[in-house]
Motif scaffolding. Sequence first.
Motif, PDB file in Angstrom:
ATOM      1  N   GLN A 257       0.821  -1.428  -0.392  1.00 58.29           N
ATOM      2  CA  GLN A 257      -0.337  -0.221   0.132  1.00 58.29           C
ATOM      3  C   GLN A 257       0.869   1.185  -0.089  1.00 58.29           C
ATOM      4  OE1 GLN A 257      -1.953   1.760  -0.077  1.00 58.29           O
ATOM      5  NE2 GLN A 257      -4.412   0.487  -0.537  1.00 58.29           N
ATOM      6  N   VAL A 258       0.264   2.411  -0.405  1.00 62.73           N
ATOM      7  CA  VAL A 258       0.797   3.114   0.042  1.00 62.73           C
ATOM      8  C   VAL A 258       0.720   4.193   1.488  1.00 62.73           C
ATOM      9  CG1 VAL A 258       1.188   4.455  -2.687  1.00 62.73           C
ATOM     10  CG2 VAL A 258      -1.055   4.748  -1.487  1.00 62.73           C
ATOM     11  N   GLY A 259       1.069   5.251   1.200  1.00 61.19           N
ATOM     12  CA  GLY A 259       1.165   5.396   2.894  1.00 61.19           C
ATOM     13  C   GLY A 259       1.217   7.068   3.028  1.00 61.19           C
ATOM     14  N   VAL A 260       1.525   7.735   3.989  1.00 58.46           N
ATOM     15  CA  VAL A 260       1.213   9.239   4.860  1.00 58.46           C
ATOM     16  C   VAL A 260       1.095  10.335   3.597  1.00 58.46           C
ATOM     17  CG1 VAL A 260       1.718  10.907   6.466  1.00 58.46           C
ATOM     18  CG2 VAL A 260       2.084   8.247   7.009  1.00 58.46           C
ATOM     19  N   ALA A 261       2.138  10.039   2.896  1.00 58.39           N
ATOM     20  CA  ALA A 261       2.075  11.162   1.874  1.00 58.39           C
ATOM     21  C   ALA A 261       0.985  11.277   0.910  1.00 58.39           C
ATOM     22  CB  ALA A 261       3.800  11.003   1.100  1.00 58.39           C
ATOM     23  N   HIS A 262       0.755   9.642   0.419  1.00 59.89           N
ATOM     24  CA  HIS A 262      -0.860   9.927  -0.668  1.00 59.89           C
ATOM     25  C   HIS A 262      -1.867   9.696   0.749  1.00 59.89           C
ATOM     26  CE1 HIS A 262       2.014   8.026  -3.063  1.00 59.89           C
ATOM     27  NE2 HIS A 262       0.777   8.344  -4.261  1.00 59.89           N
ATOM     28  N   ALA A 263      -1.329   9.638   1.630  1.00 57.14           N
ATOM     29  CA  ALA A 263      -2.873  10.053   2.360  1.00 57.14           C
ATOM     30  C   ALA A 263      -3.588  11.582   2.568  1.00 57.14           C
ATOM     31  CB  ALA A 263      -3.343   9.163   3.857  1.00 57.14           C
ATOM     32  N   LEU A 264      -1.900  11.758   2.815  1.00 55.75           N
ATOM     33  CA  LEU A 264      -2.699  13.767   3.105  1.00 55.75           C
ATOM     34  C   LEU A 264      -2.385  14.240   1.843  1.00 55.75           C
ATOM     35  CD1 LEU A 264      -0.221  14.515   5.121  1.00 55.75           C
ATOM     36  CD2 LEU A 264      -2.250  14.584   6.102  1.00 55.75           C
ATOM     37  N   SER A 265      -2.160  13.903   0.742  1.00 52.11           N
ATOM     38  CA  SER A 265      -2.351  14.541  -0.643  1.00 52.11           C
ATOM     39  C   SER A 265      -3.224  14.482  -1.416  1.00 52.11           C
ATOM     40  CB  SER A 265      -1.121  13.700  -1.781  1.00 52.11           C
ATOM     41  OG  SER A 265      -0.897  13.977  -2.865  1.00 52.11           O
ATOM     42  N   TYR A 266      -4.151  13.192  -1.260  1.00 55.47           N
ATOM     43  CA  TYR A 266      -5.673  12.946  -1.845  1.00 55.47           C
ATOM     44  C   TYR A 266      -6.270  14.348  -0.129  1.00 55.47           C
ATOM     45  CZ  TYR A 266      -4.597   8.260  -3.540  1.00 55.47           C
ATOM     46  OH  TYR A 266      -4.334   7.967  -4.571  1.00 55.47           O
ATOM     47  N   GLY A 267      -6.041  14.498   0.159  1.00 61.04           N
ATOM     48  CA  GLY A 267      -6.668  15.507   1.239  1.00 61.04           C
ATOM     49  C   GLY A 267      -7.031  17.131  -0.303  1.00 61.04           C
ATOM     50  N   LEU A 268      -5.321  17.603   0.070  1.00 60.87           N
ATOM     51  CA  LEU A 268      -4.936  18.392  -1.052  1.00 60.87           C
ATOM     52  C   LEU A 268      -5.800  17.901  -2.221  1.00 60.87           C
ATOM     53  CD1 LEU A 268      -1.154  18.611  -0.141  1.00 60.87           C
ATOM     54  CD2 LEU A 268      -3.283  20.179   0.900  1.00 60.87           C
ATOM     55  N   GLY A 269      -5.778  17.344  -2.403  1.00 61.46           N
ATOM     56  CA  GLY A 269      -6.541  17.109  -4.343  1.00 61.46           C
ATOM     57  C   GLY A 269      -7.716  17.666  -3.884  1.00 61.46           C
ATOM     58  N   TYR A 270      -8.591  16.758  -3.143  1.00 62.19           N
ATOM     59  CA  TYR A 270      -9.852  16.511  -3.333  1.00 62.19           C
ATOM     60  C   TYR A 270     -10.507  18.491  -2.983  1.00 62.19           C
ATOM     61  CZ  TYR A 270     -14.873  15.885  -1.579  1.00 62.19           C
ATOM     62  OH  TYR A 270     -15.871  15.657  -1.770  1.00 62.19           O
ATOM     63  N   LEU A 271      -9.624  18.516  -2.050  1.00 67.39           N
ATOM     64  CA  LEU A 271     -10.158  20.393  -1.425  1.00 67.39           C
ATOM     65  C   LEU A 271      -9.751  21.464  -2.422  1.00 67.39           C
ATOM     66  CD1 LEU A 271     -11.520  21.929   0.756  1.00 67.39           C
ATOM     67  CD2 LEU A 271      -9.329  22.394   1.757  1.00 67.39           C
ATOM     68  N   LEU A 272      -8.555  21.505  -2.473  1.00 70.00           N
ATOM     69  CA  LEU A 272      -7.838  22.239  -3.643  1.00 70.00           C
ATOM     70  C   LEU A 272      -7.246  22.228  -4.654  1.00 70.00           C
ATOM     71  CD1 LEU A 272      -5.619  22.931  -0.607  1.00 70.00           C
ATOM     72  CD2 LEU A 272      -7.667  24.396  -0.878  1.00 70.00           C
ATOM     73  N   GLY A 273      -7.687  20.996  -5.969  1.00 70.06           N
ATOM     74  CA  GLY A 273      -7.340  20.915  -6.435  1.00 70.06           C
ATOM     75  C   GLY A 273      -5.697  20.555  -6.921  1.00 70.06           C
ATOM     76  N   VAL A 274      -4.666  20.611  -5.711  1.00 71.52           N
ATOM     77  CA  VAL A 274      -3.235  19.916  -6.277  1.00 71.52           C
ATOM     78  C   VAL A 274      -3.719  18.916  -6.954  1.00 71.52           C
ATOM     79  CG1 VAL A 274      -1.361  19.941  -5.479  1.00 71.52           C
ATOM     80  CG2 VAL A 274      -3.091  21.431  -4.239  1.00 71.52           C
ATOM     81  N   LYS A 275      -2.645  18.819  -8.182  1.00 71.91           N
ATOM     82  CA  LYS A 275      -2.416  17.511  -8.568  1.00 71.91           C
ATOM     83  C   LYS A 275      -1.567  16.547  -7.672  1.00 71.91           C
ATOM     84  CE  LYS A 275      -2.108  17.165 -12.658  1.00 71.91           C
ATOM     85  NZ  LYS A 275      -1.889  18.077 -14.457  1.00 71.91           N
ATOM     86  N   HIS A 276      -1.464  15.570  -8.351  1.00 74.73           N
ATOM     87  CA  HIS A 276      -1.020  13.993  -7.511  1.00 74.73           C
ATOM     88  C   HIS A 276      -0.089  14.786  -7.037  1.00 74.73           C
ATOM     89  CE1 HIS A 276      -0.646  10.566  -5.867  1.00 74.73           C
ATOM     90  NE2 HIS A 276      -0.465  10.371  -6.090  1.00 74.73           N
ATOM     91  N   GLY A 277       1.164  14.704  -8.107  1.00 73.77           N
ATOM     92  CA  GLY A 277       2.533  14.812  -7.822  1.00 73.77           C
ATOM     93  C   GLY A 277       3.033  15.404  -7.523  1.00 73.77           C
TER      94      GLY A 277
END
Length: 360
Positions: A257-277
Amino acid sequence: MSYKNFPMVSKVIFGRGSFNQLGDILSPKRLNATAPFIFFVDDVFKGNAWLTSRIPLSYDDKVIYVSAEQEPKTSQIDSLVEDIIVKYKELPSGIIGIGGGTVLDIAKAVSIMLTNNGESKDYQGWDLVKNPAVYHVGIPTISGTGAEVSRTTILTGPERKLGINSDYTPFDQVVLDPELTKDVPKDQWFYTGMDCYVHCIESLNGTYLNAFSKSYGEKAYSLCKEIFLEDSLTAEESQDKLMMASWHGGMSIAYSQVGVAHALSYGLGYLLGVKHGIGNCIVFDHLEEYYPKGVALFKQMKEKHNIQLPQGICAKLSDKEFDTMIDVALSLEPLWENAIGKNWKKTITRDTLRALYQKM
Ligand SMILES: [Fe+2]
């Protein structure tokens, strides 16, 4: 204990210029003259004859250019599927995605939703897809996400940013032609390459780690170090190796599985549209506590390539907005369990996450 039995990409071709063989690869898969191949192509290639003139079109085949400015949404998938159903008498012979993670995920999701009723939001999760997808082909033009090899297609829906994880999601065919990545802008090359690097760190430091994931993760990790920290490679070698690093990084997380970075990055992506990379980079920069060695090396890579990450993107958010991001991040339980262990809820609280987001 029961082990997961995962499908893999059925066929893969690798090599500079292998894109030229696409016509030969597709023609045996044509069902009949009225069942087209639909090509989803990143719109950065619009007007780029070097690439587009080599897309093999006949009968009713169609190229649909899609923007990768924003990551795929469930509503977008539903409307692309609707358009195809309305326009053609029968199901397509195949769906081909030519682009980065966004376009590859669109191709995967459309191919699934053509044969499964309802809306794509209802399939976000694990093993909810009932019917096999339409034949689908992935052709990456940027390396790092692992979308070419993964068992998911990440979509932002009305309620969550979550993938359609299923046995029918992986591509039937992948074309790995590193030459297609030659014109990727440097910043994007770095951000997307770091997605692969982060996959390695999260997999290799996770509690789900096993010999399968470790062997792929270690290979991808050493390729990333060679590409991003050493000066020994030609441009071509670097493109070839990053394409294989992406593949191995993706394989590594398939069985963990992925981990902490991906979990938090999904939050940024969902709210602010920040792209995954770039989102992963913004997050990972603050994760010394969780991945000390990985973050130290990341900072060296950032320095070496003179990358300036955006700062203060959460500075003006309201409590409600923080809560939304925290909800998205916390909902990804398998990621936390992998990163921290079974008792992750003891240390990963809303306050922990709020404090991390406030640094970004
Ligand atoms: Fe990722």
